[in-house]
Structure formats: structure tokens, C-alpha cells
Design a protein around this motif. Structure first.
Motif, short mmCIF file in Angstrom:
data_model
loop_
_atom_site.label_atom_id
_atom_site.label_comp_id
_atom_site.label_asym_id
_atom_site.label_seq_id
_atom_site.Cartn_x
_atom_site.Cartn_y
_atom_site.Cartn_z
N TYR A 110 88.40 -7.28 -108.31
CA TYR A 110 87.59 -7.81 -107.22
C TYR A 110 88.19 -7.44 -105.87
O TYR A 110 87.46 -7.24 -104.88
CB TYR A 110 87.45 -9.32 -107.35
N GLY A 111 89.52 -7.36 -105.80
CA GLY A 111 90.16 -6.92 -104.57
C GLY A 111 89.82 -5.47 -104.24
O GLY A 111 89.74 -5.09 -103.06
N ALA A 112 89.61 -4.64 -105.28
CA ALA A 112 89.20 -3.25 -105.05
C ALA A 112 87.83 -3.20 -104.37
O ALA A 112 87.59 -2.35 -103.51
CB ALA A 112 89.16 -2.50 -106.37
N ARG A 113 86.95 -4.13 -104.73
CA ARG A 113 85.63 -4.16 -104.08
C ARG A 113 85.77 -4.44 -102.59
O ARG A 113 85.12 -3.80 -101.76
CB ARG A 113 84.75 -5.25 -104.71
N VAL A 114 86.63 -5.38 -102.25
CA VAL A 114 86.80 -5.74 -100.85
C VAL A 114 87.47 -4.61 -100.08
O VAL A 114 87.00 -4.19 -99.01
CB VAL A 114 87.61 -7.05 -100.72
N SER A 115 88.59 -4.10 -100.61
CA SER A 115 89.34 -3.07 -99.89
C SER A 115 88.53 -1.80 -99.70
O SER A 115 88.45 -1.25 -98.60
CB SER A 115 90.65 -2.77 -100.62
N ALA A 253 96.89 -4.00 -94.06
CA ALA A 253 97.85 -4.49 -93.06
C ALA A 253 97.33 -5.77 -92.40
O ALA A 253 98.09 -6.73 -92.20
CB ALA A 253 98.12 -3.42 -92.02
N LEU A 254 96.04 -5.81 -92.06
CA LEU A 254 95.48 -7.00 -91.43
C LEU A 254 95.49 -8.19 -92.38
O LEU A 254 95.80 -9.33 -91.98
CB LEU A 254 94.05 -6.72 -90.95
N SER A 255 95.16 -7.95 -93.66
CA SER A 255 95.22 -9.04 -94.63
C SER A 255 96.65 -9.49 -94.87
O SER A 255 96.92 -10.68 -95.06
CB SER A 255 94.58 -8.58 -95.95
N PHE A 256 97.58 -8.53 -94.86
CA PHE A 256 98.99 -8.87 -95.02
C PHE A 256 99.47 -9.75 -93.87
O PHE A 256 100.29 -10.65 -94.05
CB PHE A 256 99.82 -7.59 -95.11
N LEU A 257 98.96 -9.51 -92.66
CA LEU A 257 99.34 -10.30 -91.49
C LEU A 257 98.61 -11.64 -91.41
O LEU A 257 98.89 -12.45 -90.52
CB LEU A 257 99.10 -9.50 -90.21
N GLY A 258 97.65 -11.85 -92.31
CA GLY A 258 96.99 -13.14 -92.38
C GLY A 258 95.73 -13.27 -91.57
O GLY A 258 95.18 -14.38 -91.47
N VAL A 259 95.22 -12.20 -90.97
CA VAL A 259 94.00 -12.28 -90.16
C VAL A 259 92.86 -11.48 -90.78
O VAL A 259 91.78 -11.37 -90.18
CB VAL A 259 94.26 -11.77 -88.73
N GLY A 260 93.08 -10.94 -91.95
CA GLY A 260 92.04 -10.16 -92.61
C GLY A 260 91.17 -11.06 -93.48
O GLY A 260 90.69 -12.11 -93.05
N VAL A 261 90.96 -10.62 -94.71
CA VAL A 261 90.15 -11.38 -95.66
C VAL A 261 90.86 -12.68 -96.00
O VAL A 261 92.05 -12.69 -96.30
CB VAL A 261 89.89 -10.54 -96.92
N LYS A 262 90.12 -13.79 -95.97
CA LYS A 262 90.69 -15.11 -96.19
C LYS A 262 90.55 -15.52 -97.65
O LYS A 262 89.58 -15.16 -98.32
CB LYS A 262 89.99 -16.14 -95.30
N PRO A 263 91.51 -16.30 -98.16
CA PRO A 263 91.39 -16.86 -99.51
C PRO A 263 90.15 -17.76 -99.60
O PRO A 263 89.73 -18.34 -98.58
CB PRO A 263 92.68 -17.66 -99.70
N PRO A 264 89.54 -17.88 -100.78
CA PRO A 264 89.99 -17.34 -102.07
C PRO A 264 89.49 -15.93 -102.36
O PRO A 264 89.66 -15.44 -103.47
CB PRO A 264 89.40 -18.34 -103.06
N THR A 265 88.82 -15.28 -101.40
CA THR A 265 88.35 -13.91 -101.62
C THR A 265 89.55 -13.00 -101.85
O THR A 265 90.44 -12.93 -101.01
CB THR A 265 87.55 -13.41 -100.42
#
Length: 368
Positions: A110-115, A253-265
Motif C-alpha cells: 500500500y505504501g508503493a501506491r502512495v509513493s 524525505a517529506l514523509s520522513f520529516l513528518g510533514v508528508g503522508v500522515k498515519p495511518p496511510t
């Protein structure tokens, strides 16, 4: 006439003698000679297939990416998965997450779909904005060109990460996050695409068939649509293929910094964020998304280089594997041998001519 620009012609081929429909066949013929690009294309196709089939695959496994399994983690050890290899079993093919017990395989596909979706969406936005601005700057008057070029320079100099962090932090959380990330990346990082399109359009604008179209009374929009856009296809497609891996890295990088895709996605970058403290207790939790990112970016980069080389046969590939080096070396050797043979034949002919001239002079002197 413009179709000849789209078709990548082989050296020595008359463009007028090749129909425009053969451009795709020539592109595919050149791409097939690059084994590394074909392998990369197969890897990319497999990743896209896994992303599209994520609901089906997780249904076969019997899991989903959001369900917690507290019974599969050891609370006494800080939330480490129970069992070997991070809890790998018939029910959980790649194990489970530490602390939550969520299925890793489901979150990975599912993460592949988002990325991939965010990267492709951002690339589409970059290409659309870049083509419009680049063509408008090249076809407009001096003031329009100067204005659009200065705006493009501002966006090129704008730091993507800092601006994305600022914009993503102030947008309400109710806005769909994957769509927002794609729009932010695309609307900030289109400057280089516009510069490439403007330069290529200025080159095409000076060609004879564009001048003939202008003299025939076509308006600017019709010239751009019928004559310039087909000629821009090759450089734009090539650059777009190289933009996708860059955008995947930006989203991670944005998700790693916490401002990208939000949980639980689930997202590969978000999985890396949560895994940075578990690399010793549960290394697969870090290695799986990192390996998926590495393989995806590498495959897309290799494929982009192969597309660039296939669209422009005069440009040598930067790859050193699977690009027909043996055939190229053999062709170079044959060319050098033919050149040497021709030089030897010419030298022999010159020597024979000189000898015949000398014999004729000797006979003439003897008669005298």
C-alpha cells in the motif's frame, strides 16, 4: 514535416523518406538493444503491478495495513515482534511492525501506491506547468520572455524541501495528504522543465518548416500545437522519466520529516520514519522500505537513461552495463579496419601512379 523531428532517425537516413508512424518502432528497436533498460522497465512494471494489486494481494494474505495485532508483539521487550525474522509466518509474509503489530507486507504494497502515485502526480504537474511556461516564454515577445524567465529563475532557485515544509505545515489536515504532497512538489519544482522546454522551443522556432507554417498564415497556437509540441516530445519524455525517481525521493524525505503522508496511510518514507529506532531490534522493519526505495529509484533512473538514449541515438548512454558495448566496439574496429584498408589501397594506387610516371619519363628520355 514535423513528424520527422519526433522520429529518432538512424545516422545517414533521409528524414523525408521515413514515415512518422515508424518513430515508435525505431524507438523500441533502439531500446531493445539496451538490456539494462529492459530489466529496469520490467522491475518498474512489476512494482506498478504490485501497487495496483495491493488490495488483492493483502486479501490473499488475509491482512490489511491498519489493523493492530497486540498479541504478536512482546511488550516486555519494548514492543519487539514475537517470533523469528520479525514475526514472519504464513499469516504475515514479511512479519509485523514493532509496537503496533501491523502487517509489514500490507503496509509495503500500500505504501508503493502512495509513493508511486505521489511521484507520478508531481511529475505530471511539473511537465504541464513547465511546458506551458516554456513554450509561452519562447513564443512571446521580449517582455513576456523576460518576465516568465525571471519567474522561472525564482522557482529554480527556491529550495524544494524548505518551501514544501512550510506549505505542508500550514495546510489543514482535512485536505487529502497524498494529493497535497504531489501538488506542492509539482508546483515548486517545475522551473528546470520550463528552462529545457524554452531552450528547445527557441531551437525549433528557427527551423524552416516552422517558418513556412508562420508564412502560411497559421496563428501561434496552431504552430505550437502542430509543429512545436511534437518536436518537444523527446526531450520532455526523457526529462519526465528522470523526474519520477527524484519525486519519489522527495516524497520519502517529506514523509520522513513528518510533514508528508500522515498515519495511518502507509508510505515508504513514513515507514522509514517509524523504523529509525528499530534498526537493531527489528532490522527488517528498516531494510524493507529502504530496499524498496533503492530498487525503485535505481530502476527508474536506469530506465530514464535508456529512454534518453533511445530517443536521441547520437547521445551515448551513461550506463556501462547492457548497452551494446561489444557491438559498438566491434563496429568501431570494423570502421578503423576499413579506413586502414582504404588508406593502404590509396597508398598502393599512388605508388603505382608514380611508378608508371617514372617509367614513361624514362622511355621518353631514352628515345630522346
Amino acid at each position: 514535416m514535423s513528424e520527422a523531428i519526433v522520429a529518432s532517425q538512424a545516422p545517414g537516413t533521409d528524414p523525408a523518406s521515413v514515415p512518422g508512424a515508424s518513430g515508435a518502432r525505431q524507438f523500441w528497436r533502439r531500446l531493445r538493444t539496451q538490456r539494462a533498460a529492459l530489466v529496469a522497465a520490467a522491475v518498474v512494471a512489476l512494482l506498478v503491478l504490485l501497487a495496483l494489486a495491493a488490495p488483492l494481494l493483502t486479501a490473499i494474505e488475509g491482512q490489511d495495513p491498519t489493523t493492530y495485532h497486540p498479541s504478536l508483539i512482546d511488550s516486555a521487550r519494548g514492543g519487539v515482534p514475537v517470533g523469528s525474522f520479525g514475526g514472519v509466518s504464513g499469516d504475515h509474509w514479511l512479519g509485523v511492525e514493532p509496537q503496533t503489530g501491523r502487517d509489514l507486507f500490507a503496509r509495503l504494497v500500500y505504501g508503493a501506491r502512495v509513493s508511486l502515485g505521489v511521484a507520478l502526480g508531481a511529475t505530471v504537474v511539473q511537465v504541464l506547468v513547465g511546458v506551458v511556461v516554456g513554450v509561452a516564454a519562447a513564443l512571446g515577445n521580449r517582455w513576456i520572455d523576460q518576465l516568465l524567465s525571471r519567474i522561472t529563475d525564482i522557482f529554480v532557485a527556491m529550495p524544494l524541501m524548505i518551501m514544501s515544509l512550510a506549505l505542508l505545515a500550514i495546510v489543514p489536515s482535512s485536505f487529502p495528504r497524498p494529493l497535497l504532497v504531489a501538488l506542492v512538489i509539482g508546483l515548486i519544482a517545475w522551473g528546470n522543465t520550463a528552462k529545457i522546454v524554452r531552450a528547445q522551443t527557441l531551437t525549433l522556432k528557427g527551423l524552416d518548416y516552422v517558418s513556412a507554417a508562420r508564412l502560411s498564415g497559421w496563428n501561434t497556437w496552431r504552430i505550437a500545437r502542430r509543429e512545436l509540441l511534437p518536436g518537444l516530445a523527446a526531450p520532455v519524455i526523457t526529462y519526465a522519466a528522470l523526474l519520477v525517481p527524484m519525486n519519489i525521493s522527495a516524497e520519502a524525505a517529506l514523509s520522513f520529516l513528518g510533514v508528508g503522508v500522515k498515519p495511518p496511510t502507509p508510505s515508504w518514507g513514513q515507514m522509514l520514519t517509524a523504523a529509525d529506532v528499530w534498526y537493531q531490534a527489528a532490522p527488517q522493519y528498516l531494510l524493507l522500505p529502504a530496499g524498496a526505495l533503492l530498487v525503485t529509484v535505481l530502476a527508474l533512473t536506469v530506465l530514464g537513461d535508456g529512454v534518453r538514449t533511445a530517443l536521441d541515438p547520437r547521445a551515448a548512454s551513461r550506463l556501462r552495463v547492457g548497452t551494446g558495448r561489444k557491438r559498438e566496439a566491434k563496429a568501431d574496429a570494423n570502421t578503423k579496419q576499413a579506413t586502414a584498408d582504404a588508406s593502404a589501397s590509396k597508398a598502393t594506387a599512388d605508388a603505382s601512379t608514380k611508378q608508371a610516371t617514372a617509367d614513361a619519363s624514362a622511355k621518353k628520355e631514352a628515345k630522346a
